[in-house]
Motif scaffolding. Structure first.
Motif: not given
Lengths: 366, 366
Positions: B98-99, A121-123, B106, B109, A125, A130, B102-103, B121, B119, A96-97, B96
């Motif tokens: 901005s770093n 929302i899922t990531q 992350q 999560e 990576n 994952k 979003s960090s 968001i 989660i 997401t970043n 979301t």
DNA sequence: CTTATTTGCTTAAACGTTTAAGCGTAAAAT
DNA sequence: ATTTTACGCTTAAACGTTTAAGCAAATAAG
């Protein structure tokens, strides 16, 4: 066991306060509580709250009033279970970043919010494992649909087939797959490469290198094909040395740029398939005192905000993230609204836009 | 109506294939389907799947086998309804993209995923109204908890009180409120300002300006207080002209920097309470050919990645976003696991870290 | 004045799970 | 031989909604 009580004001008040008292002790208000207060059936309350035409205006008003007083909040889980719809949409992104993904997400969220949907929302990576777990989790959560952009690693599509086989709408964006017969929203990667090469040729570049993404990922493959075909069109040299596959991280951008600089015959332009890798390349060039764009012109991809912040600013491709997000949401809603199972597929390919900045502009040949 | 069938292999196979056929026609597998195949009760199946000690190993194995064959996926909505837990956690952030946020997300999560939580968001876009709607939506979705960072606009806390009154765990981070008696995770903003001023003084700065956030937002107020107190400590001038309130967008950073440059007596250092605004300030300085840090030193806040990419790189404060995310998740899990209602509040204040970069380093006085 | 129709509700079942309570049967203890 | 305990399951209710079907009473139509 049911007490028949005349529903006059005094009794109503008594019953109301009795219920309010109970509420303070604990518990959440349900439709049943409202029904008890008004001495009607829960079904009638449900209908009243949904403005059913078969309920009198009088009853509706009373129900709304009591609902408000008791601070009633509908239990979404119960209605979702009963209706078989969770009003939840799953979103899977590599991360997401990055500005691209967070912008897509933001626009999906906005569009779906209007229609009463929430997103989860899922990531991934960029990890295939994952991503599979994410899909399982989303299916487990009973999402009504999934909007996804695949991880770099993803080659096997069985997990995505799983979604399809469940009859849950699946919409892919950016990182999609042709093999998978689902809706897709993305930009024209092939044409984008053409635009970039065209631009670089106009600037007088003769040896254009390409730091591309993984060939197996469709979008990166398309960019590579576009790059090659555009070079052919302009009768420019296509050399294995000038076409490098990369993970497109900043770090790898540095490495691959270093690799290019080690060549006997250096390129006079480098087109990097991702902005983060382009940034790495830029750092290396700056550190070595190589002039941009005079010695080597640089073009990125994605139009991440930082491309306009660094020195020199980096020419890049605007992927229309907001439009992609909106279209993805819209496509999902089309599925959700239609009861029809069969429906023609949406393949939306947006035209990208080249944002010309200092890293490739006004190149003066030495 | 119930056919008693000997559960030998042949019959099992028949019943299984009968069910599989039905499934292809439509419908999802339920616990009841498994029960029917094995001629046991749904309750037994449920227990078997949860590895209940009162179910024989033999039955468990059979259940697991049939579940696999029928491609059984538990219906989360049903179990959530029954258990009164959705295993969903709501997250509210101003944005979301901005770093920092979003960090944090992350990391939340990742930590919650391990414990089987998902989660949801939502973004407030710094709007109080949107934030209220987000809260309503999350409560409606029956989240088990909410982790939030408040919008700039948010002053009224009634909506947050609403969460508390529902008995749902609420954890705030970064943008919190002292008045609200809830768990909080953030960094020490007051001390961070001290660190920055200290550093600038060491570099020889005498007139330090501060482009701060909104005073009413606690964190920005703390940064302002820290700035003033640090100036006092070093017996530096505290001037109204040098302390400006800003929305901290890039655009506003430009405006406020321009405003500072218009002063008769320009500052020799500017401490901006947010990186995006610092970027705007940097752009103005660069455009006007003002040397950084020689003429004016610049410090930002938040350690957004671009601070290390621009020219010159911007000194900033690392807010430990990953640690904040982890702690927020951990705090929620503590609430979720404990059945105890009363619990002492967690106020976790992390020490920030000053990342010194070119925009304030090695200042040579002219 | 009878018969249809509409109105405004109620009843009861359903969504898929979980769980407290119960109940035969078999093994163990007395 | 009788009682106790444990095992391995079943029954039935519950979570909070929604909804198909039905039913009286009121109104309209004939």
């Amino acid at each position: 066991m049911i007490l028949i009580i005349k529903t006059n004001a005094v009794y109503l008040l008594k019953r109301l306060s009795k219920y309010i008292k109970k509420l303070n002790i604990k518990k959440k208000t349900t439709i049943k509580d409202i029904a008890n207060v008004l001495n009607i059936s829960p079904a009638a309350v449900s209908k009243a709250l949904h403005d059913d035409s078969r309920i009198s205006e009088k009853t509706k008003k009373a129900v709304r009033q009591v609902a408000k007083n008791l601070n009633y909040q509908p239990n979404h889980l119960a209605s979702a279970l009963r209706k078989g719809k969770s009003h939840l949409v799953g979103v899977i992104v590599p991360r997401t970043n990055s500005n691209f993904f967070s912008s897509v997400i933001q626009n999906i969220e906005e569009a779906l919010d209007k229609e009463g949907y929430n997103i989860i929302i899922t990531q991934s990576n960029e990890s295939y494992k994952k991503e599979c777990r994410n899909i399982d989790t989303l299916l487990f959560t009973q999402v009504d649909g999934i909007i996804a952009s695949m991880a770099n690693e993803t080659i096997h599509l069985d997990y995505y087939e799983k979604i399809k086989s469940k009859g849950i709408p699946l919409i892919l964006f950016d990182r999609g797959e042709n093999d998978l017969n689902v809706d897709y929203i993305g930009i024209n990667d092939y044409d984008s490469s053409h635009m970039i090469v065209e631009h670089l040729v106009q600037q007088g570049c003769k040896r254009i290198a390409h730091i591309g993404g993984y060939k197996r990922t469709r979008i990166f493959n398309n960019r590579i094909r576009g790059y090659i075909d555009a070079l052919k069109k302009h009768q420019l040299p296509i050399e294995d040395n000038l076409l490098i596959e990369s993970s497109l991280t900043t770090e790898d951008g540095r490495d691959k740029m270093t690799q290019l600089l080690a060549l006997k015959d250096r390129p006079d332009a480098v087109y990097v398939a991702g902005d983060y890798a382009a940034l790495g390349a830029l750092q290396v060039l700056n550190e070595r005192g190589i002039r941009i764009p005079e010695d080597i012109a640089l073009v990125g991809f994605g139009n991440e905000p930082f491309t306009g912040m660094v020195t020199p600013t980096i020419t890049s491709i605007n992927q229309h993230s907001s439009e992609i997000g909106k279209q993805a949401a819209k496509t999902f809603l089309q599925h959700a609204k239609k009861t029809v199972v069969k429906q023609k597929l949406n393949k939306i390919i947006l035209d990208a836009e080249l944002i010309i900045r200092d890293s490739s502009n006004n190149k003066k040949t030495p």
